[in-house]
Design a protein around this motif. Structure first.
Motif, PDB file in Angstrom:
ATOM      1  N   SER A  98       0.830  -1.205   0.000  1.00 19.92           N
ATOM      2  CA  SER A  98       0.000   0.000   0.000  1.00 19.92           C
ATOM      3  C   SER A  98       0.870   1.263   0.000  1.00 19.92           C
ATOM      4  CB  SER A  98      -0.939   0.010   1.218  1.00 19.92           C
ATOM      5  OG  SER A  98      -0.215   0.214   2.413  1.00 19.92           O
ATOM      6  N   ILE A  99       2.001   1.202   0.693  1.00 23.53           N
ATOM      7  CA  ILE A  99       2.914   2.358   0.716  1.00 23.53           C
ATOM      8  C   ILE A  99       3.567   2.558  -0.646  1.00 23.53           C
ATOM      9  CG2 ILE A  99       5.052   3.269   1.720  1.00 23.53           C
ATOM     10  CD1 ILE A  99       4.276   1.848   4.334  1.00 23.53           C
ATOM     11  N   VAL A 100       4.008   1.455  -1.247  1.00 27.16           N
ATOM     12  CA  VAL A 100       4.642   1.533  -2.571  1.00 27.16           C
ATOM     13  C   VAL A 100       3.652   2.042  -3.616  1.00 27.16           C
ATOM     14  CG1 VAL A 100       5.666   0.177  -4.445  1.00 27.16           C
ATOM     15  CG2 VAL A 100       6.367  -0.239  -2.073  1.00 27.16           C
ATOM     16  N   ALA A 101       2.402   1.575  -3.527  1.00 21.90           N
ATOM     17  CA  ALA A 101       1.381   2.000  -4.492  1.00 21.90           C
ATOM     18  C   ALA A 101       1.108   3.495  -4.381  1.00 21.90           C
ATOM     19  CB  ALA A 101       0.088   1.215  -4.250  1.00 21.90           C
ATOM     20  N   LYS A 102       1.220   4.049  -3.180  1.00 25.48           N
ATOM     21  CA  LYS A 102       0.894   5.464  -2.976  1.00 25.48           C
ATOM     22  C   LYS A 102       2.102   6.383  -3.142  1.00 25.48           C
ATOM     23  CE  LYS A 102      -1.659   8.456   0.219  1.00 25.48           C
ATOM     24  NZ  LYS A 102      -2.398   8.502   1.505  1.00 25.48           N
ATOM     25  N   TYR A 103       3.279   5.908  -2.698  1.00 20.20           N
ATOM     26  CA  TYR A 103       4.451   6.789  -2.691  1.00 20.20           C
ATOM     27  C   TYR A 103       5.589   6.311  -3.589  1.00 20.20           C
ATOM     28  CZ  TYR A 103       2.205   8.778   1.459  1.00 20.20           C
ATOM     29  OH  TYR A 103       1.318   9.365   2.332  1.00 20.20           O
ATOM     30  N   GLY A 104       5.478   5.137  -4.170  1.00 20.14           N
ATOM     31  CA  GLY A 104       6.565   4.614  -4.982  1.00 20.14           C
ATOM     32  C   GLY A 104       7.762   4.274  -4.117  1.00 20.14           C
ATOM     33  N   ASP A 105       8.955   4.703  -4.554  1.00 22.44           N
ATOM     34  CA  ASP A 105      10.175   4.407  -3.795  1.00 22.44           C
ATOM     35  C   ASP A 105      10.627   5.601  -2.944  1.00 22.44           C
ATOM     36  OD1 ASP A 105      10.909   6.110  -5.786  1.00 22.44           O
ATOM     37  OD2 ASP A 105      12.571   4.901  -6.552  1.00 22.44           O
ATOM     38  N   LYS A 106       9.698   6.512  -2.651  1.00 27.90           N
ATOM     39  CA  LYS A 106      10.039   7.712  -1.884  1.00 27.90           C
ATOM     40  C   LYS A 106      10.083   7.466  -0.368  1.00 27.90           C
ATOM     41  CE  LYS A 106       8.062  10.899  -5.307  1.00 27.90           C
ATOM     42  NZ  LYS A 106       7.041  11.954  -5.546  1.00 27.90           N
ATOM     43  N   VAL A 107       9.628   6.297   0.069  1.00 22.55           N
ATOM     44  CA  VAL A 107       9.601   5.999   1.512  1.00 22.55           C
ATOM     45  C   VAL A 107      10.402   4.721   1.780  1.00 22.55           C
ATOM     46  CG1 VAL A 107       8.135   5.620   3.544  1.00 22.55           C
ATOM     47  CG2 VAL A 107       7.299   7.030   1.657  1.00 22.55           C
ATOM     48  N   PRO A 108      11.740   4.834   1.875  1.00 24.12           N
ATOM     49  CA  PRO A 108      12.553   3.635   2.132  1.00 24.12           C
ATOM     50  C   PRO A 108      12.452   3.137   3.571  1.00 24.12           C
ATOM     51  CG  PRO A 108      13.943   5.580   2.040  1.00 24.12           C
ATOM     52  CD  PRO A 108      12.565   6.028   1.652  1.00 24.12           C
ATOM     53  N   TYR A 109      12.118   4.048   4.497  1.00 23.10           N
ATOM     54  CA  TYR A 109      11.998   3.686   5.910  1.00 23.10           C
ATOM     55  C   TYR A 109      10.712   4.267   6.490  1.00 23.10           C
ATOM     56  CZ  TYR A 109      16.890   2.204   5.910  1.00 23.10           C
ATOM     57  OH  TYR A 109      18.073   1.556   5.643  1.00 23.10           O
ATOM     58  N   VAL A 110      10.170   3.566   7.480  1.00 19.22           N
ATOM     59  CA  VAL A 110       9.034   4.098   8.240  1.00 19.22           C
ATOM     60  C   VAL A 110       9.508   4.337   9.665  1.00 19.22           C
ATOM     61  CG1 VAL A 110       7.321   2.940   6.811  1.00 19.22           C
ATOM     62  CG2 VAL A 110       8.169   1.797   8.886  1.00 19.22           C
ATOM     63  N   TYR A 111       8.787   5.216  10.398  1.00 16.78           N
ATOM     64  CA  TYR A 111       9.202   5.618  11.731  1.00 16.78           C
ATOM     65  C   TYR A 111       8.032   5.486  12.708  1.00 16.78           C
ATOM     66  CZ  TYR A 111      12.994   7.583   8.968  1.00 16.78           C
ATOM     67  OH  TYR A 111      14.048   7.719   8.098  1.00 16.78           O
ATOM     68  N   PHE A 112       8.376   5.242  13.987  1.00 18.85           N
ATOM     69  CA  PHE A 112       7.347   5.079  15.015  1.00 18.85           C
ATOM     70  C   PHE A 112       7.959   5.307  16.391  1.00 18.85           C
ATOM     71  CE2 PHE A 112       9.368   1.083  14.123  1.00 18.85           C
ATOM     72  CZ  PHE A 112       9.581   0.477  15.346  1.00 18.85           C
ATOM     73  N   ASN A 113       7.110   5.627  17.356  1.00 18.56           N
ATOM     74  CA  ASN A 113       7.555   5.808  18.738  1.00 18.56           C
ATOM     75  C   ASN A 113       7.649   4.431  19.407  1.00 18.56           C
ATOM     76  OD1 ASN A 113       8.054   6.655  21.383  1.00 18.56           O
ATOM     77  ND2 ASN A 113       5.888   7.029  21.790  1.00 18.56           N
ATOM     78  N   LYS A 114       8.826   4.026  19.829  1.00 18.26           N
ATOM     79  CA  LYS A 114       8.992   2.701  20.434  1.00 18.26           C
ATOM     80  C   LYS A 114       8.573   2.676  21.896  1.00 18.26           C
ATOM     81  CE  LYS A 114      13.790   3.069  21.980  1.00 18.26           C
ATOM     82  NZ  LYS A 114      13.463   3.106  23.417  1.00 18.26           N
ATOM     83  N   GLY A 115       8.368   3.850  22.507  1.00 21.81           N
ATOM     84  CA  GLY A 115       8.077   3.883  23.933  1.00 21.81           C
ATOM     85  C   GLY A 115       9.360   3.767  24.743  1.00 21.81           C
ATOM     86  N   LEU A 116       9.205   3.797  26.065  1.00 18.00           N
ATOM     87  CA  LEU A 116      10.369   3.657  26.948  1.00 18.00           C
ATOM     88  C   LEU A 116      10.140   2.532  27.952  1.00 18.00           C
ATOM     89  CD1 LEU A 116      11.201   7.411  27.691  1.00 18.00           C
ATOM     90  CD2 LEU A 116      12.512   5.818  26.289  1.00 18.00           C
TER      91      LEU A 116
END
Length: 322
Positions: free
Chosen positions: A304-322
């Motif tokens: 779904s990410i590739v279909a929407k953004y192509g190769d513009k998003v090589p990494y995703v980010y998130f809050n891992k918590g502590l």
């Protein structure tokens, strides 16, 4: 109201978060145990100042130092996801005073089963509060799930501690002193994943580098939680492994044998010394804003990410918590 100084971004990290040293400076700042003494009204004022700064407005005469101090208080007391004030016991800034008291008592009262059971139960109750407070707030958890996580983790700690306590009766005394650490490590491997099970079941929200939401990933949740488990065990390890060696040698001196009543307070103080550095150091082991390669995501989310953004998003980010 005055405008924010040109070029000043209150949410921009003061130190490079891609390096361990930069993260260590950041966590030395926000886990400062002195912040637990700050009155609630001052914390609320700090939040208002931070939110005003984000909106581009601050009280006239506000200096950069005042804004940075307000951000320090905000980061120490308010959840990064929800912005809600965290309970005092669950804050990372309370880890030093709370952790030193509990760790010192676990290391001092390890010889009898009732003492082991009591202090492991108190410690797991404390850990449950900390884990719940520092979860990814975007993943709600029910009271039933909290109860199951608490009972499971406490049972694991007690089984490990009591079992090893009985097993080490004939072992060298130093091994018995290390039993509390084994119990704490085992419980962390259960407590944290159980308390944050909703993240594993439903996934955590992942974004691109510009914080645009892309979806939810269970693999991201597993990576984040695994890193938190490693951090928590690392946080406890030096004090609970090195301190027993120190006490084992100190207690052989005649002057130490004359002041047995002070052994407990001494261990508490020494634990505080270890935790004062280890809390920020352990938190800094991994970036708070965790990343995951696109190729490591679930197939459906990746497509779904590739279909929407192509190769513009090589990494995703998130809050891992502590």
């Amino acid at each position: 109201m005055a405008t924010v100084p040109l070029g000043f971004n209150i949410d921009a990290p003061r130190w490079d978060q891609s390096t361990f040293v930069g993260r260590l400076k950041h966590f030395l700042n926000i886990t400062d145990p002195r912040t637990v003494l700050v009155p609630e009204k001052e914390l609320d004022r700090a939040k208002a100042l931070v939110e005003g700064c984000r909106a581009g407005l601050v009280p006239p005469g506000s200096s950069r130092e005042q804004l940075l101090y307000a951000k320090k208080l905000y980061d120490s007391a308010f959840h990064p996801d929800s912005g809600e004030k965290m309970n005092l016991i669950g804050r990372m800034s309370f880890q030093v005073p709370g952790g030193m008291a509990l760790t010192g008592c676990m290391l001092q009262f390890y010889r009898t089963v009732p003492a082991v059971v009591f202090w492991q139960w108190v410690n797991q109750s404390f850990n449950a509060i900390v884990n719940y407070t520092n979860r990814n707030a975007a993943s709600p958890i029910s009271l039933r799930q909290i109860g199951v996580a608490y009972v499971t983790a406490t049972g694991t700690a007690l089984a490990t501690a009591v079992g090893l306590n009985l097993y080490t009766k004939r072992a060298p005394p130093l091994l018995a002193r290390w039993v509390p650490f084994a119990a704490v490590a085992a419980a962390n491997c259960v407590n944290i994943p159980m308390m944050r099970q909703q993240e594993i079941i439903n996934g955590v929200t992942v974004t691109d580098k510009d914080n645009n939401e892309l979806g939810c990933s269970r693999r991201a949740a597993v990576k984040g939680i695994a890193q938190v488990v490693v951090s928590r065990i690392t946080m406890a390890a030096p004090g609970m492994i090195i301190l027993p060696i120190i006490m084992e040698r100190l207690e052989k001196f005649p002057f130490m044998q004359r002041i047995r009543v002070l052994h407990g307070p001494l261990q508490v103080l020494l634990c505080g010394g270890f935790l004062l550095f280890m809390v920020p150091a352990a938190c800094a082991l991994f970036p708070q804003r965790c990343s995951l390669a696109l190729a490591d995501l679930e197939l459906e989310l990746r497509d779904s990410i590739v279909a929407k953004y192509g190769d513009k998003v090589p990494y995703v980010y998130f809050n891992k918590g502590l």
